[in-house]
Motif scaffolding. Sequence first.
Motif, PDB file in Angstrom:
ATOM      1  N   LEU A   1      90.141 -31.519  70.037  1.00 52.35           N
ATOM      2  CA  LEU A   1      89.493 -32.790  70.376  1.00 52.35           C
ATOM      3  C   LEU A   1      88.860 -33.489  69.178  1.00 52.35           C
ATOM      4  N   PHE A   2      88.388 -32.729  68.193  1.00 56.54           N
ATOM      5  CA  PHE A   2      87.654 -33.342  67.089  1.00 56.54           C
ATOM      6  C   PHE A   2      88.361 -33.245  65.745  1.00 56.54           C
ATOM      7  N   GLY A   3      89.463 -32.501  65.675  1.00 55.53           N
ATOM      8  CA  GLY A   3      90.220 -32.415  64.434  1.00 55.53           C
ATOM      9  C   GLY A   3      89.372 -31.959  63.263  1.00 55.53           C
ATOM     10  N   ASP A   4      89.679 -32.488  62.095  1.00 54.93           N
ATOM     11  CA  ASP A   4      88.975 -32.094  60.867  1.00 54.93           C
ATOM     12  C   ASP A   4      87.661 -32.855  60.716  1.00 54.93           C
ATOM     13  N   SER A   5      86.800 -32.751  61.690  1.00 55.26           N
ATOM     14  CA  SER A   5      85.502 -33.418  61.608  1.00 55.26           C
ATOM     15  C   SER A   5      84.407 -32.374  61.362  1.00 55.26           C
ATOM     16  N   LEU A   6      83.195 -32.840  61.222  1.00 52.31           N
ATOM     17  CA  LEU A   6      82.065 -31.939  60.997  1.00 52.31           C
ATOM     18  C   LEU A   6      81.796 -31.023  62.183  1.00 52.31           C
ATOM     19  N   VAL A   7      82.365 -31.332  63.322  1.00 54.19           N
ATOM     20  CA  VAL A   7      82.205 -30.484  64.500  1.00 54.19           C
ATOM     21  C   VAL A   7      82.760 -29.089  64.228  1.00 54.19           C
ATOM     22  N   LEU A   8      83.739 -28.991  63.339  1.00 50.32           N
ATOM     23  CA  LEU A   8      84.317 -27.678  63.010  1.00 50.32           C
ATOM     24  C   LEU A   8      83.309 -26.745  62.348  1.00 50.32           C
ATOM     25  N   LEU A   9      82.164 -27.277  61.909  1.00 47.65           N
ATOM     26  CA  LEU A   9      81.127 -26.422  61.336  1.00 47.65           C
ATOM     27  C   LEU A   9      80.548 -25.469  62.381  1.00 47.65           C
ATOM     28  N   VAL A  10      80.819 -25.721  63.646  1.00 48.63           N
ATOM     29  CA  VAL A  10      80.369 -24.837  64.725  1.00 48.63           C
ATOM     30  C   VAL A  10      81.218 -23.560  64.768  1.00 48.63           C
ATOM     31  N   VAL A  11      82.443 -23.634  64.296  1.00 47.12           N
ATOM     32  CA  VAL A  11      83.377 -22.510  64.392  1.00 47.12           C
ATOM     33  C   VAL A  11      82.843 -21.232  63.741  1.00 47.12           C
ATOM     34  N   PRO A  12      82.321 -21.274  62.507  1.00 40.03           N
ATOM     35  CA  PRO A  12      81.787 -20.016  61.941  1.00 40.03           C
ATOM     36  C   PRO A  12      80.677 -19.401  62.790  1.00 40.03           C
ATOM     37  N   PHE A  13      79.874 -20.228  63.435  1.00 39.77           N
ATOM     38  CA  PHE A  13      78.818 -19.699  64.297  1.00 39.77           C
ATOM     39  C   PHE A  13      79.396 -19.039  65.549  1.00 39.77           C
ATOM     40  N   LEU A  14      80.462 -19.618  66.084  1.00 43.84           N
ATOM     41  CA  LEU A  14      81.110 -19.003  67.246  1.00 43.84           C
ATOM     42  C   LEU A  14      81.761 -17.672  66.864  1.00 43.84           C
ATOM     43  N   LEU A  15      82.385 -17.635  65.697  1.00 45.22           N
ATOM     44  CA  LEU A  15      82.968 -16.380  65.218  1.00 45.22           C
ATOM     45  C   LEU A  15      81.875 -15.331  64.999  1.00 45.22           C
ATOM     46  N   ALA A  16      80.759 -15.752  64.412  1.00 47.65           N
ATOM     47  CA  ALA A  16      79.640 -14.834  64.183  1.00 47.65           C
ATOM     48  C   ALA A  16      79.086 -14.316  65.506  1.00 47.65           C
ATOM     49  N   LEU A  17      79.043 -15.159  66.525  1.00 46.04           N
ATOM     50  CA  LEU A  17      78.583 -14.729  67.842  1.00 46.04           C
ATOM     51  C   LEU A  17      79.482 -13.619  68.380  1.00 46.04           C
ATOM     52  N   ASN A  18      80.784 -13.760  68.196  1.00 47.43           N
ATOM     53  CA  ASN A  18      81.719 -12.725  68.629  1.00 47.43           C
ATOM     54  C   ASN A  18      81.463 -11.413  67.887  1.00 47.43           C
ATOM     55  N   PHE A  19      81.263 -11.492  66.565  1.00 48.85           N
ATOM     56  CA  PHE A  19      80.995 -10.286  65.777  1.00 48.85           C
ATOM     57  C   PHE A  19      79.672  -9.648  66.203  1.00 48.85           C
ATOM     58  N   TYR A  20      78.685 -10.477  66.466  1.00 46.95           N
ATOM     59  CA  TYR A  20      77.381  -9.963  66.925  1.00 46.95           C
ATOM     60  C   TYR A  20      77.545  -9.201  68.245  1.00 46.95           C
ATOM     61  N   CYS A  21      78.305  -9.759  69.162  1.00 43.38           N
ATOM     62  CA  CYS A  21      78.541  -9.089  70.448  1.00 43.38           C
ATOM     63  C   CYS A  21      79.237  -7.745  70.242  1.00 43.38           C
ATOM     64  N   LEU A  22      80.199  -7.698  69.330  1.00 41.71           N
ATOM     65  CA  LEU A  22      80.869  -6.420  69.026  1.00 41.71           C
ATOM     66  C   LEU A  22      79.875  -5.397  68.503  1.00 41.71           C
ATOM     67  N   LEU A  23      78.992  -5.836  67.631  1.00 41.39           N
ATOM     68  CA  LEU A  23      77.972  -4.924  67.104  1.00 41.39           C
ATOM     69  C   LEU A  23      77.044  -4.433  68.211  1.00 41.39           C
ATOM     70  N   ARG A  24      76.716  -5.290  69.149  1.00 39.93           N
ATOM     71  CA  ARG A  24      75.854  -4.901  70.275  1.00 39.93           C
ATOM     72  C   ARG A  24      76.552  -3.878  71.168  1.00 39.93           C
ATOM     73  N   ILE A  25      77.856  -4.009  71.326  1.00 40.56           N
ATOM     74  CA  ILE A  25      78.604  -3.085  72.186  1.00 40.56           C
ATOM     75  C   ILE A  25      78.802  -1.741  71.502  1.00 40.56           C
ATOM     76  N   TYR A  26      79.318  -1.773  70.286  1.00 40.85           N
ATOM     77  CA  TYR A  26      79.691  -0.537  69.602  1.00 40.85           C
ATOM     78  C   TYR A  26      78.582   0.043  68.727  1.00 40.85           C
ATOM     79  N   GLY A  27      77.607  -0.771  68.342  1.00 43.39           N
ATOM     80  CA  GLY A  27      76.553  -0.298  67.445  1.00 43.39           C
ATOM     81  C   GLY A  27      77.148   0.158  66.124  1.00 43.39           C
ATOM     82  N   GLN A  28      76.744   1.338  65.680  1.00 44.57           N
ATOM     83  CA  GLN A  28      77.236   1.879  64.408  1.00 44.57           C
ATOM     84  C   GLN A  28      78.687   2.339  64.497  1.00 44.57           C
ATOM     85  N   GLN A  29      79.244   2.313  65.688  1.00 45.45           N
ATOM     86  CA  GLN A  29      80.611   2.801  65.877  1.00 45.45           C
ATOM     87  C   GLN A  29      81.663   1.695  65.696  1.00 45.45           C
ATOM     88  N   VAL A  30      81.297   0.570  65.101  1.00 47.80           N
ATOM     89  CA  VAL A  30      82.244  -0.524  64.942  1.00 47.80           C
ATOM     90  C   VAL A  30      82.704  -0.617  63.483  1.00 47.80           C
TER      91      VAL A  30
END
Length: 185
Positions: free
Chosen positions: A28-57
């Motif tokens: 919807l937004f193409g190469d606009s500044l809205v894409l700056l949200v993407v690294p935060f969404l990726l980080a949220l996914n990594f954070y959730c993995l760390l919460r699930i697996y803890g030191q086992q990830v």
Amino acid sequence: MVSKLALPLWFLIVNAVIFQAIWFLAILFGDSLVLLVVPFLLALNFYCLLRIYGQQVYLRNELLLVALCLLIGFFVELIKLQLGVWSAVVLNNVPPFWLMAIWAGFGITLHSSLSFLQGKVVLPAVLGLILAPASYFAGAKLSASHELAGFQSLFIIAALWFFVMPLLAYIAKQLPVQKTEGSQC
């Protein structure tokens, strides 16, 4: 050796929603500044993995998988640009950032919501053959600035993803996200 733990349903849903959010933002937004949200969404996914697996990830494996997905995606998109899949002219014949954001988002699904594809060849190939063209078609219809060059574009996308999806599923299987008993970091 410890068997692979099943991911909680809440995380599979969060993972799929994060990917869909990245997909919609990019389309919807193409190469606009809205894409700056993407690294935060990726980080949220990594954070959730760390919460699930803890030191086992193996967070580095997850990051490597996303990086490999981006690299493969870059070359797949270059091939599609050379074959004229997109009717819009792309500057410098380089895949746009919005497409690469989608590839990064797809990379986080390979250990999570699409982990059922690991260890299989036929299922990922068939899904790549059918779902990838459907996704690109839907994206082209939603985007105001990018459209497919024609119906033949869907065949090119299907042919590429017939091979790409099993390859990505294989790579994901080779890079486990969870440590097992006796494994080293």
